[in-house]
Motif scaffolding. Structure first.
Motif, mmCIF file in Angstrom:
data_model
loop_
_atom_site.group_PDB
_atom_site.id
_atom_site.type_symbol
_atom_site.label_atom_id
_atom_site.label_comp_id
_atom_site.label_asym_id
_atom_site.label_seq_id
_atom_site.Cartn_x
_atom_site.Cartn_y
_atom_site.Cartn_z
ATOM 1 N N LEU A 50 39.018 19.655 25.302
ATOM 2 C CA LEU A 50 39.629 18.434 26.188
ATOM 3 C C LEU A 50 39.594 17.188 25.848
ATOM 4 C CD1 LEU A 50 37.949 20.432 29.236
ATOM 5 C CD2 LEU A 50 40.376 20.248 28.836
ATOM 6 N N ARG A 51 38.471 16.617 25.161
ATOM 7 C CA ARG A 51 38.297 15.173 24.738
ATOM 8 C C ARG A 51 38.828 14.912 23.410
ATOM 9 N NH1 ARG A 51 32.868 14.769 28.151
ATOM 10 N NH2 ARG A 51 32.622 16.873 27.370
ATOM 11 N N GLY A 52 39.114 15.743 22.666
ATOM 12 C CA GLY A 52 39.286 15.578 21.103
ATOM 13 C C GLY A 52 38.314 15.579 20.115
ATOM 14 N N ARG A 53 38.710 14.639 19.049
ATOM 15 C CA ARG A 53 37.689 14.769 18.011
ATOM 16 C C ARG A 53 36.572 13.738 18.205
ATOM 17 N NH1 ARG A 53 37.908 18.207 13.668
ATOM 18 N NH2 ARG A 53 39.991 18.716 13.336
ATOM 19 N N GLU A 125 25.455 11.944 22.706
ATOM 20 C CA GLU A 125 25.379 12.790 21.599
ATOM 21 C C GLU A 125 26.976 12.908 20.928
ATOM 22 O OE1 GLU A 125 26.341 16.326 24.966
ATOM 23 O OE2 GLU A 125 24.253 15.949 24.003
ATOM 24 N N ARG A 126 27.750 12.083 21.482
ATOM 25 C CA ARG A 126 29.066 12.145 21.001
ATOM 26 C C ARG A 126 29.824 10.766 20.717
ATOM 27 N NH1 ARG A 126 32.287 17.044 24.166
ATOM 28 N NH2 ARG A 126 30.635 18.567 23.801
ATOM 29 N N PHE A 127 30.298 10.413 19.897
ATOM 30 C CA PHE A 127 31.263 9.060 19.491
ATOM 31 C C PHE A 127 32.723 9.843 19.339
ATOM 32 C CE2 PHE A 127 32.702 5.657 16.890
ATOM 33 C CZ PHE A 127 32.245 4.809 18.082
ATOM 34 N N TYR A 128 33.617 9.507 20.131
ATOM 35 C CA TYR A 128 34.760 9.862 20.176
ATOM 36 C C TYR A 128 35.544 9.110 19.030
ATOM 37 C CZ TYR A 128 33.893 13.103 23.979
ATOM 38 O OH TYR A 128 33.559 14.227 24.656
ATOM 39 N N ILE A 129 36.445 9.804 18.066
ATOM 40 C CA ILE A 129 37.342 8.951 17.338
ATOM 41 C C ILE A 129 38.814 9.618 17.303
ATOM 42 C CG2 ILE A 129 35.233 8.409 15.473
ATOM 43 C CD1 ILE A 129 36.155 11.133 14.013
ATOM 44 N N ASN A 130 39.503 8.737 16.741
ATOM 45 C CA ASN A 130 40.974 8.921 16.627
ATOM 46 C C ASN A 130 41.216 9.994 15.795
ATOM 47 O OD1 ASN A 130 43.638 8.556 15.227
ATOM 48 N ND2 ASN A 130 43.855 7.301 17.033
ATOM 49 N N GLU A 131 42.178 10.886 16.385
ATOM 50 C CA GLU A 131 42.657 12.298 15.711
ATOM 51 C C GLU A 131 43.139 11.645 14.125
ATOM 52 O OE1 GLU A 131 45.733 14.509 16.930
ATOM 53 O OE2 GLU A 131 44.484 16.105 17.529
ATOM 54 N N LYS A 132 43.808 10.753 13.858
ATOM 55 C CA LYS A 132 44.173 10.412 12.460
ATOM 56 C C LYS A 132 43.212 9.947 11.631
ATOM 57 C CE LYS A 132 46.705 6.727 12.574
ATOM 58 N NZ LYS A 132 47.429 5.691 12.623
ATOM 59 N N LEU A 133 42.015 9.473 12.312
ATOM 60 C CA LEU A 133 40.959 8.983 11.409
ATOM 61 C C LEU A 133 39.747 10.199 11.175
ATOM 62 C CD1 LEU A 133 40.156 5.561 13.080
ATOM 63 C CD2 LEU A 133 41.341 5.973 10.983
ATOM 64 N N ARG A 175 34.247 2.296 12.755
ATOM 65 C CA ARG A 175 35.648 2.308 12.775
ATOM 66 C C ARG A 175 36.645 1.633 12.062
ATOM 67 N NH1 ARG A 175 35.084 2.618 18.687
ATOM 68 N NH2 ARG A 175 35.882 4.587 19.413
#
Lengths: 183, 443
Positions: A50-53, A125-133, A175
């Protein structure tokens, strides 16, 4: 048009705004006014449908000594006092059932306890990142996992609440490192 | 009769009138009795509306999942709230139109708003790197979407809610959880649908698809609550299988006896999933209980379960349901549901004996099931509503079960199985011939 359904709808619509807005308010407060602490951690790369990578952030400190007079059940909420070492990295120095009078602290839950130690569940516990990265993050992580410098979680702390602001390596934003590698 | 059957019947009436099969008065009566409520959406409308909304909502979530790093935090937050605002405006317009709004529009608007709510929470938690597992996320998403079932009467959102609370409940079966963060919340979550159905004043009967989803959701939710309360600590955490199995059986009895009005009672059994699934469990449980080892475990389980508040809660609900079923003269379901309570009757007879090792319960269940089987057959022969084939099947299974744990030789057992099989087929053939009667004229 009936009034009651409209009133219920209005309350529901306000609730749908209020829930995320309250989260935004508390986290913005912490990010802008909180103290910056740094924690050494590891960060593999899973996926949330639901929230991606995201990078699963796991601070190295997993256990804390428990005072003998403190009885802790699994999942008990506690206050963890933070101390910053000479290397600039923070660790949990003690646990208490009430907020410490001075210094920075985080409100968190304990896991299992054995002998005089308790495992801790960090509130981030989560650090969301861009799918491309994300694929590059995976590769970079594999290359740097064994380095002495380690990955640092930069966390803002305010009144027991902790918000993960960034990850860094050798003082450089995670990033930024990834964007340079992707170029 | 469901809506599609009613539509078919209404389409046939003019032709039947022309053919002289029906008088004009009879046709009018049939039209009045089978008027289709057009405000209720058809299955195809729900499917098409839901599919469209699901595609848009899933697309929205996928776009969010990409994580637009190049935009600032306020811009990304705008992305989260704009779809929510748009869907809320659409739903408001639909609500304003009231009954004039097409059913599929209502369904689509409600589902889109529910999905936009989920997408909004997901994006906020992504932007602020919020922790928490997906069940926490699901829980809040479901609660924020629930009012849409009340005001927009959306079956799609109701189905989403029912599936969601069942999944959440199964996931919350964990050691050492507080009750207010465990599967024990499921009954309260299910009660949240009361304004949707039955509602006040009572709304139209539920569609068959929602009935099935509701029943299956209730089974998973209530059974996970039973497993949760059956945990105990003895050097390490574990669950008492025999305890939650009896609690499951009480749950099945409550499902079978779920109060129905006369229209519901008169419907065919196939349209009552709670009766179908509950009876299947109770009869299977009953046959298993005819084996002595299993009946010992059941007695142990019932003895442990009686110390749990959930068990007393279930028994209290059952008592109310039994009284209501008695006033409605639902003798068949009462007979099947009573299988769950046989361990309570057995307790006085096994008390004081070493452990629970007794043949009391196994014989009691065998006798009870035999009586049910015979009654189901006899009722049919007396011209009342029975189920002769189910009765014969039950008796055959009981004979096979008793033969299986007997000390007869393999040859004797084999011959007995053949005899039972032949008798069963003959009975089936006899019943087919008996029920083959000329169809009654409609008018």
């Amino acid at each position: 048009m009936k009034t009651l359904p409209l009133i219920i709808f209005a309350i529901a619509a306000i609730g749908q705004w209020a829930a995320p807005l309250s989260q935004i308010w508390t986290h913005e407060q912490t990010l802008t006014q909180g103290t910056l602490i740094k924690l050494k951690c590891s960060a593999p790369d899973p996926y949330d449908p639901l929230r991606g990578r995201y990078l699963a952030v796991r601070p190295e400190q997993r256990e804390v000594s428990v005072p003998s007079e403190m009885k802790l059940a699994s999942g008990a909420p506690v206050y963890a006092a933070l101390t910053t070492g000479t290397d600039g990295l923070a660790t949990i120095s003690s646990l208490s059932l009430t907020p410490p009078a001075t210094g920075d602290y985080i409100h968190l839950k304990t896991g299992y306890t054995y002998q005089s130690k308790a495992s801790i569940q960090w509130p981030f516990e989560r650090f969301y990142i861009n799918e491309k990265l994300a694929p590059e993050a995976d590769k970079w992580f594999a290359e740097n996992i064994r380095s002495d410098k380690g990955i640092i979680a930069e966390v803002r702390v305010l009144k027991g609440r902790a918000v993960l602001a960034d990850l860094s390596l050798d003082g450089k934003s995670f990033r930024e490192i990834l964007k340079e590698r992707v170029k | 009769m469901n809506t599609s059957h009613q539509r078919w019947l209404l389409e046939q009436l003019p032709q039947w009138e022309r053919d002289g099969l029906l008088t004009a008065d009879a046709a009018r009566t049939l039209r009045e009795c089978n008027a289709v409520d057009e405000s209720q959406p058809g299955l195809s409308q729900i499917v098409m509306g839901s599919l469209g909304a699901l595609l848009i909502g899933s697309g929205l979530i996928a776009v969010i999942g990409y994580n637009w790093d190049d935009f600032s935090r306020p811009v990304r937050l705008l992305f989260a709230f704009l779809p929510l605002l748009a869907t809320q405006i659409i739903s408001f317009r639909v609500l304003q139109r009231g009954d004039a709004a097409a059913a599929w529009v209502r369904e689509t608007a409600a589902l889109l708003q529910a999905l936009a709510t989920g997408a909004c929470i997901a994006l906020v938690s992504q932007i602020y790197n919020l922790g928490g597992e997906w069940p926490d996320f699901l829980f809040w998403w479901l609660l924020l979407s629930l009012p849409l079932t009340w005001v927009l009467r959306s079956h799609a959102v109701a189905i989403f809610y029912l599936i969601g609370i069942a999944i959440w409940s199964v996931d919350q079966v964990g050691y050492g959880r507080p009750w207010n963060d465990s599967s024990l919340l499921y009954p309260l979550l299910l009660l949240g649908l009361v304004p949707y159905w039955p509602g006040w004043p009572a709304k139209a009967p539920l569609s068959i698809s929602v009935r099935w989803v509701m029943t299956i959701s209730a089974i998973f939710g209530l059974c996970s609550a039973a497993v949760f309360v059956s945990a105990y600590h003895e050097n390490y955490y574990t669950y008492r299988d025999e305890t939650f199995l009896w609690l499951w059986t009480l749950t099945a009895a409550a499902l079978v006896l779920f109060p129905l009005n006369q229209v519901g009672i008169d419907e065919s059994t196939g349209r009552k999933p709670q009766v179908v699934l509950g009876s299947l469990w109770l009869l299977g449980y009953g046959v298993a209980a005819t084996f002595r080892d299993v009946s010992d475990d059941i007695l142990k389980g019932a003895s442990h379960a009686l110390k749990l508040p959930l068990c007393w809660g279930l028994l209290a609900v059952l008592l109310v349901f039994v009284l209501l079923a008695s006033t409605r003269k639902r003798w068949a379901v009462l007979a099947i549901a009573s299988i769950a309570l046989l361990p309570l009757i057995s307790f006085p007879f096994v008390e004081g004996k070493s452990g629970y090792y007794s043949t009391m319960l196994s014989w009691l269940v065998t006798l009870h099931l035999s009586l049910i089987g015979l009654t189901l057959i006899v009722l049919d022969f007396l011209g009342k509503r029975g189920a002769p084939r189910l009765g014969a099947l039950l008796l055959s299974v009981l004979i096979i079960a008793r033969m299986a744990d007997s000390h007869f030789s393999l040859l004797a057992k084999g011959l007995a199985f053949i005899v039972v099989g032949v008798a069963f087929l003959t009975f089936n053939f006899f019943m087919s011939r008996r029920h083959r009667q000329p169809a009654l004229p409609i008018a």
